[in-house]
Design a protein around this motif. Sequence first.
Motif, PDB file in Angstrom:
ATOM      1  N   CYS A 174      49.821  34.384  37.558  1.00 16.32           N
ATOM      2  CA  CYS A 174      48.534  33.927  37.884  1.00 16.32           C
ATOM      3  C   CYS A 174      48.506  33.787  39.538  1.00 16.32           C
ATOM      4  CB  CYS A 174      48.507  32.448  37.440  1.00 16.32           C
ATOM      5  SG  CYS A 174      49.349  31.043  37.990  1.00 16.32           S
ATOM      6  N   ALA A 175      47.311  33.818  39.878  1.00 16.57           N
ATOM      7  CA  ALA A 175      47.020  33.710  41.463  1.00 16.57           C
ATOM      8  C   ALA A 175      45.553  33.121  41.809  1.00 16.57           C
ATOM      9  CB  ALA A 175      46.810  35.249  41.961  1.00 16.57           C
ATOM     10  N   ALA A 176      45.633  32.432  43.007  1.00 14.89           N
ATOM     11  CA  ALA A 176      44.672  31.940  43.323  1.00 14.89           C
ATOM     12  C   ALA A 176      44.013  32.414  44.779  1.00 14.89           C
ATOM     13  CB  ALA A 176      44.966  30.264  43.532  1.00 14.89           C
ATOM     14  N   ASP A 177      42.722  32.024  44.852  1.00 10.94           N
ATOM     15  CA  ASP A 177      41.753  32.718  45.932  1.00 10.94           C
ATOM     16  C   ASP A 177      40.605  32.039  46.161  1.00 10.94           C
ATOM     17  OD1 ASP A 177      42.663  35.221  48.068  1.00 10.94           O
ATOM     18  OD2 ASP A 177      40.360  34.749  47.983  1.00 10.94           O
ATOM     19  N   ASN A 178      39.940  32.202  47.348  1.00  7.43           N
ATOM     20  CA  ASN A 178      38.761  31.263  47.674  1.00  7.43           C
ATOM     21  C   ASN A 178      37.538  32.308  46.649  1.00  7.43           C
ATOM     22  OD1 ASN A 178      39.567  29.630  49.208  1.00  7.43           O
ATOM     23  ND2 ASN A 178      39.297  30.847  50.864  1.00  7.43           N
ATOM     24  N   LYS A 179      37.798  33.568  46.325  1.00 12.12           N
ATOM     25  CA  LYS A 179      36.562  34.314  45.654  1.00 12.12           C
ATOM     26  C   LYS A 179      37.469  34.935  44.504  1.00 12.12           C
ATOM     27  CE  LYS A 179      34.372  35.795  49.773  1.00 12.12           C
ATOM     28  NZ  LYS A 179      33.811  37.074  50.559  1.00 12.12           N
ATOM     29  N   ILE A 180      36.614  34.937  43.390  1.00  7.31           N
ATOM     30  CA  ILE A 180      36.996  35.573  42.040  1.00  7.31           C
ATOM     31  C   ILE A 180      36.977  37.172  42.309  1.00  7.31           C
ATOM     32  CG2 ILE A 180      34.746  35.300  41.147  1.00  7.31           C
ATOM     33  CD1 ILE A 180      36.137  34.974  38.333  1.00  7.31           C
ATOM     34  N   THR A 181      37.845  37.738  41.851  1.00 11.28           N
ATOM     35  CA  THR A 181      38.167  39.178  41.814  1.00 11.28           C
ATOM     36  C   THR A 181      38.869  39.786  40.655  1.00 11.28           C
ATOM     37  OG1 THR A 181      38.661  41.174  43.137  1.00 11.28           O
ATOM     38  CG2 THR A 181      39.772  39.258  43.392  1.00 11.28           C
ATOM     39  N   THR A 182      38.596  41.217  40.242  1.00 14.62           N
ATOM     40  CA  THR A 182      39.407  41.723  39.424  1.00 14.62           C
ATOM     41  C   THR A 182      40.677  42.492  40.171  1.00 14.62           C
ATOM     42  OG1 THR A 182      38.251  43.633  39.137  1.00 14.62           O
ATOM     43  CG2 THR A 182      37.726  41.814  37.758  1.00 14.62           C
ATOM     44  N   SER A 183      40.357  42.613  41.271  1.00 14.90           N
ATOM     45  CA  SER A 183      41.637  42.999  42.304  1.00 14.90           C
ATOM     46  C   SER A 183      42.805  42.161  42.596  1.00 14.90           C
ATOM     47  CB  SER A 183      41.044  43.770  43.623  1.00 14.90           C
ATOM     48  OG  SER A 183      40.151  44.671  43.219  1.00 14.90           O
ATOM     49  N   PRO A 184      44.029  42.712  42.690  1.00 17.03           N
ATOM     50  CA  PRO A 184      45.177  41.686  42.907  1.00 17.03           C
ATOM     51  C   PRO A 184      45.238  41.685  44.580  1.00 17.03           C
ATOM     52  CG  PRO A 184      46.004  44.239  42.528  1.00 17.03           C
ATOM     53  CD  PRO A 184      44.417  43.946  42.614  1.00 17.03           C
ATOM     54  N   VAL A 185      44.022  40.997  44.858  1.00 14.56           N
ATOM     55  CA  VAL A 185      44.100  40.785  46.466  1.00 14.56           C
ATOM     56  C   VAL A 185      44.154  39.176  46.714  1.00 14.56           C
ATOM     57  CG1 VAL A 185      43.137  42.909  46.928  1.00 14.56           C
ATOM     58  CG2 VAL A 185      41.641  40.824  46.482  1.00 14.56           C
ATOM     59  N   TYR A 186      44.668  38.306  45.622  1.00  7.66           N
ATOM     60  CA  TYR A 186      44.587  37.048  46.042  1.00  7.66           C
ATOM     61  C   TYR A 186      45.740  36.649  46.940  1.00  7.66           C
ATOM     62  CZ  TYR A 186      41.753  36.535  41.739  1.00  7.66           C
ATOM     63  OH  TYR A 186      40.765  36.589  40.794  1.00  7.66           O
ATOM     64  N   ASP A 187      45.146  35.272  47.443  1.00  7.36           N
ATOM     65  CA  ASP A 187      46.124  35.014  48.577  1.00  7.36           C
ATOM     66  C   ASP A 187      47.507  34.216  48.005  1.00  7.36           C
ATOM     67  OD1 ASP A 187      43.652  33.925  50.826  1.00  7.36           O
ATOM     68  OD2 ASP A 187      44.628  35.656  50.557  1.00  7.36           O
ATOM     69  N   TYR A 188      47.548  33.790  46.826  1.00  6.16           N
ATOM     70  CA  TYR A 188      48.258  32.690  46.276  1.00  6.16           C
ATOM     71  C   TYR A 188      49.001  33.364  45.025  1.00  6.16           C
ATOM     72  CZ  TYR A 188      46.754  29.842  50.099  1.00  6.16           C
ATOM     73  OH  TYR A 188      46.454  29.521  51.394  1.00  6.16           O
ATOM     74  N   TRP A 189      50.265  33.359  44.884  1.00  5.00           N
ATOM     75  CA  TRP A 189      50.685  33.858  43.591  1.00  5.00           C
ATOM     76  C   TRP A 189      51.808  33.060  43.199  1.00  5.00           C
ATOM     77  CZ3 TRP A 189      49.103  38.345  41.046  1.00  5.00           C
ATOM     78  CH2 TRP A 189      48.122  39.171  41.718  1.00  5.00           C
ATOM     79  N   GLY A 190      51.982  33.044  41.791  1.00  5.67           N
ATOM     80  CA  GLY A 190      53.176  32.402  41.026  1.00  5.67           C
ATOM     81  C   GLY A 190      54.206  33.246  40.924  1.00  5.67           C
ATOM     82  N   GLN A 191      55.450  32.960  40.489  1.00  5.81           N
ATOM     83  CA  GLN A 191      56.504  33.537  40.297  1.00  5.81           C
ATOM     84  C   GLN A 191      56.558  34.521  38.898  1.00  5.81           C
ATOM     85  OE1 GLN A 191      58.977  34.074  42.257  1.00  5.81           O
ATOM     86  NE2 GLN A 191      57.551  32.784  43.827  1.00  5.81           N
ATOM     87  N   GLY A 192      55.461  34.201  37.849  1.00 12.69           N
ATOM     88  CA  GLY A 192      55.546  35.054  37.066  1.00 12.69           C
ATOM     89  C   GLY A 192      56.155  34.527  35.713  1.00 12.69           C
ATOM     90  N   THR A 193      55.687  34.738  34.381  1.00 11.89           N
ATOM     91  CA  THR A 193      56.578  34.232  33.168  1.00 11.89           C
ATOM     92  C   THR A 193      56.386  35.799  32.328  1.00 11.89           C
ATOM     93  OG1 THR A 193      56.328  32.820  31.470  1.00 11.89           O
ATOM     94  CG2 THR A 193      54.244  33.469  31.899  1.00 11.89           C
ATOM     95  N   GLN A 194      57.598  35.882  31.727  1.00 13.15           N
ATOM     96  CA  GLN A 194      57.895  37.135  30.821  1.00 13.15           C
ATOM     97  C   GLN A 194      57.045  36.550  29.407  1.00 13.15           C
ATOM     98  OE1 GLN A 194      59.258  40.061  31.287  1.00 13.15           O
ATOM     99  NE2 GLN A 194      58.453  40.403  29.468  1.00 13.15           N
ATOM    100  N   VAL A 195      56.332  37.667  28.910  1.00 15.40           N
ATOM    101  CA  VAL A 195      55.722  37.869  27.727  1.00 15.40           C
ATOM    102  C   VAL A 195      56.304  39.113  27.237  1.00 15.40           C
ATOM    103  CG1 VAL A 195      53.598  38.289  26.341  1.00 15.40           C
ATOM    104  CG2 VAL A 195      53.598  36.449  28.318  1.00 15.40           C
ATOM    105  N   THR A 196      56.956  39.010  25.942  1.00 19.68           N
ATOM    106  CA  THR A 196      57.397  39.957  25.065  1.00 19.68           C
ATOM    107  C   THR A 196      56.878  40.014  23.645  1.00 19.68           C
ATOM    108  OG1 THR A 196      59.500  39.937  26.172  1.00 19.68           O
ATOM    109  CG2 THR A 196      59.618  41.400  24.161  1.00 19.68           C
ATOM    110  N   VAL A 197      55.994  41.108  23.355  1.00 16.27           N
ATOM    111  CA  VAL A 197      55.538  41.108  22.040  1.00 16.27           C
ATOM    112  C   VAL A 197      56.368  42.238  21.131  1.00 16.27           C
ATOM    113  CG1 VAL A 197      53.498  41.474  20.656  1.00 16.27           C
ATOM    114  CG2 VAL A 197      53.474  40.579  22.801  1.00 16.27           C
ATOM    115  N   SER A 198      56.971  41.955  20.152  1.00 15.53           N
ATOM    116  CA  SER A 198      57.612  42.715  19.240  1.00 15.53           C
ATOM    117  C   SER A 198      56.958  43.362  18.094  1.00 15.53           C
ATOM    118  CB  SER A 198      59.156  42.174  18.674  1.00 15.53           C
ATOM    119  OG  SER A 198      58.549  40.941  17.805  1.00 15.53           O
ATOM    120  N   SER A 199      57.142  44.618  18.022  1.00 17.61           N
ATOM    121  CA  SER A 199      56.328  45.336  16.834  1.00 17.61           C
ATOM    122  C   SER A 199      56.837  45.037  15.295  1.00 17.61           C
ATOM    123  CB  SER A 199      56.352  46.923  17.089  1.00 17.61           C
ATOM    124  OG  SER A 199      57.743  47.411  17.251  1.00 17.61           O
TER     125      SER A 199
END
Length: 121
Positions: free
Chosen positions: A96-121
């Motif tokens: 997840c990421a936060a910024d003053n403006k909503i956008t679909t580009s990965p140009v947000y100022d602040y970022w989290g460390q991430g969480t792994q999602v694994t989907v098995s078939s």
Amino acid sequence: QVQLVESGGGLVQAGGSLRLSCAASGRTFSRYAVGWFRQAPGKEREFVSAINQGGSIRYYADSVKGRFTISRSIANNTVYLQMNSLKPEDTGVYYCAADNKITTSPVYDYWGQGTQVTVSS
């Protein structure tokens, strides 16, 4: 400044559901738009969903429309990503990421460390 912490990832079978949370520190989180991005091994980080400060504007990648829902709780300083009907191609690290403006580009100022999602078939 805002600090973001993702949670809720895990291993799930195809067709299952997960709800990711993005918890923010600071009382000004309501001033930020929040985006979710994901990155699979060997691939570039890609946009998943985003929500504006008031929650009135929501964007989704075509690949997740109708399956994922983004929402936010101002009281809890948290943004959620409800993921249903998961597919193996949804596998990746979700940020997840936060910024003053909503956008679909990965140009947000602040970022989290991430969480792994694994989907098995």
